[in-house]
Design a protein around this motif. Sequence first.
Motif, mmCIF file in Angstrom:
data_model
loop_
_atom_site.group_PDB
_atom_site.id
_atom_site.type_symbol
_atom_site.label_atom_id
_atom_site.label_comp_id
_atom_site.label_asym_id
_atom_site.label_seq_id
_atom_site.Cartn_x
_atom_site.Cartn_y
_atom_site.Cartn_z
ATOM 1 N N GLY A 121 35.419 64.395 47.864
ATOM 2 C CA GLY A 121 35.403 65.609 48.677
ATOM 3 C C GLY A 121 36.779 66.054 49.125
ATOM 4 O O GLY A 121 36.949 66.559 50.229
ATOM 5 N N ALA A 122 37.766 65.884 48.249
ATOM 6 C CA ALA A 122 39.145 66.254 48.591
ATOM 7 C C ALA A 122 39.614 67.401 47.710
ATOM 8 O O ALA A 122 39.081 67.641 46.623
ATOM 9 N N ALA A 123 40.633 68.100 48.174
ATOM 10 C CA ALA A 123 41.212 69.185 47.389
ATOM 11 C C ALA A 123 42.070 68.648 46.246
ATOM 12 O O ALA A 123 42.142 69.239 45.177
ATOM 13 N N ALA A 124 42.711 67.510 46.478
ATOM 14 C CA ALA A 124 43.568 66.894 45.459
ATOM 15 C C ALA A 124 42.999 65.532 45.073
ATOM 16 O O ALA A 124 42.346 64.867 45.880
ATOM 17 N N SER A 125 43.289 65.124 43.878
ATOM 18 C CA SER A 125 42.774 63.851 43.386
ATOM 19 C C SER A 125 43.441 62.677 44.083
ATOM 20 O O SER A 125 44.668 62.634 44.195
ATOM 21 N N PRO A 126 42.649 61.700 44.519
ATOM 22 C CA PRO A 126 43.225 60.491 45.078
ATOM 23 C C PRO A 126 43.720 59.544 43.981
ATOM 24 O O PRO A 126 44.401 58.565 44.257
ATOM 25 N N VAL A 127 43.378 59.853 42.742
ATOM 26 C CA VAL A 127 43.695 59.014 41.597
ATOM 27 C C VAL A 127 44.624 59.783 40.664
ATOM 28 O O VAL A 127 44.361 60.937 40.339
ATOM 29 N N ALA A 128 45.708 59.141 40.252
ATOM 30 C CA ALA A 128 46.585 59.733 39.241
ATOM 31 C C ALA A 128 46.018 59.370 37.877
ATOM 32 O O ALA A 128 45.767 58.196 37.601
ATOM 33 N N ALA A 129 45.783 60.354 37.039
ATOM 34 C CA ALA A 129 45.205 60.116 35.722
ATOM 35 C C ALA A 129 46.266 60.228 34.640
ATOM 36 O O ALA A 129 47.074 61.155 34.652
ATOM 37 N N GLN A 130 46.244 59.268 33.738
ATOM 38 C CA GLN A 130 47.036 59.325 32.518
ATOM 39 C C GLN A 130 46.075 59.225 31.349
ATOM 40 O O GLN A 130 45.109 58.466 31.406
ATOM 41 N N VAL A 131 46.341 59.980 30.304
ATOM 42 C CA VAL A 131 45.473 59.983 29.132
ATOM 43 C C VAL A 131 46.339 59.754 27.898
ATOM 44 O O VAL A 131 47.382 60.389 27.740
ATOM 45 N N VAL A 132 45.865 58.852 27.044
ATOM 46 C CA VAL A 132 46.571 58.523 25.812
ATOM 47 C C VAL A 132 45.627 58.780 24.641
ATOM 48 O O VAL A 132 44.528 58.238 24.593
ATOM 49 N N LEU A 133 46.073 59.615 23.721
ATOM 50 C CA LEU A 133 45.328 59.889 22.487
ATOM 51 C C LEU A 133 45.851 58.955 21.413
ATOM 52 O O LEU A 133 47.062 58.884 21.177
ATOM 53 N N VAL A 134 44.946 58.216 20.777
ATOM 54 C CA VAL A 134 45.318 57.357 19.655
ATOM 55 C C VAL A 134 44.623 57.865 18.399
ATOM 56 O O VAL A 134 43.620 58.577 18.472
#
Length: 187
Positions: A158-171
Motif C-alpha cells: 500500500g505504498a506509492a513507491a516500491s519497498p523492494v528494488a527489482a533487478q531483472v536479468v534476461l538469459v
Amino acid sequence: MSPSGPANAAEAVARLAAQGERTLVLYGSAVAGAARGMLPKLPAECFVEADGEGASLRAAAEHGLAQVILVGTADELAATATATATATATAGAAAETLAAITIDMDGGPALAAEVAAAGTARRAYELWEAAGMLGPCGRELCRRTAGALERTAARTVGAAASPVAAQVVLVDFTGERMVGMFGRMAR
C-alpha cells in the motif's frame, strides 16, 4: 529451493527474512544454474523458483526484503511483465507487449508486426536477434519487467513507491548467456 505453490513460496521468503537475508533471487524453471552462477556468494536459501502467482514477490515486500532479482528467459519475463500489468498473462497480451517494445526501440513497424504475430516470446526473441535488435529490446523487456515487479511490490504494501528494488536479468534459452539486464540496487 523450489517451493511448490504460493503458500510454500511465501513460507520460504518468510524463513529467508527471519535469517536476516535481504535479497531474494527468483529464477525461471530452466535457468536455476544460471541464476546461482551469476550470484555465487548468496546462500542457497536466497534462490527460489519463480511462481506464476507472484507470491514470492509479495512476501518479499511484506517481509521487508530490500532486493529482488529475477533471472529468466524471454518467455518467463514477458509472462511476468504482462501478468503484473494486466492481472493475467495471455499470449495476446504478451505479444502486444513485445510488439510495443519493438516499436519503442526503433525496430520499425514491419518487425513489430512479425513480433506480434510470432506466437511465442521465444520466436520474438529470435526475430529480435535476427534483426540485430536483441540488445535494446532485451534490455527494454528487463526494464518493463522490473517496473512491473516494483509496482506489484508497492501495491502489496500500500505504498506509492516500491519497498523492494527489482533487478531483472534476461538469459538466452540455454540459460548460459546473459542477454540483457535492468534494475535498481537495494538501498
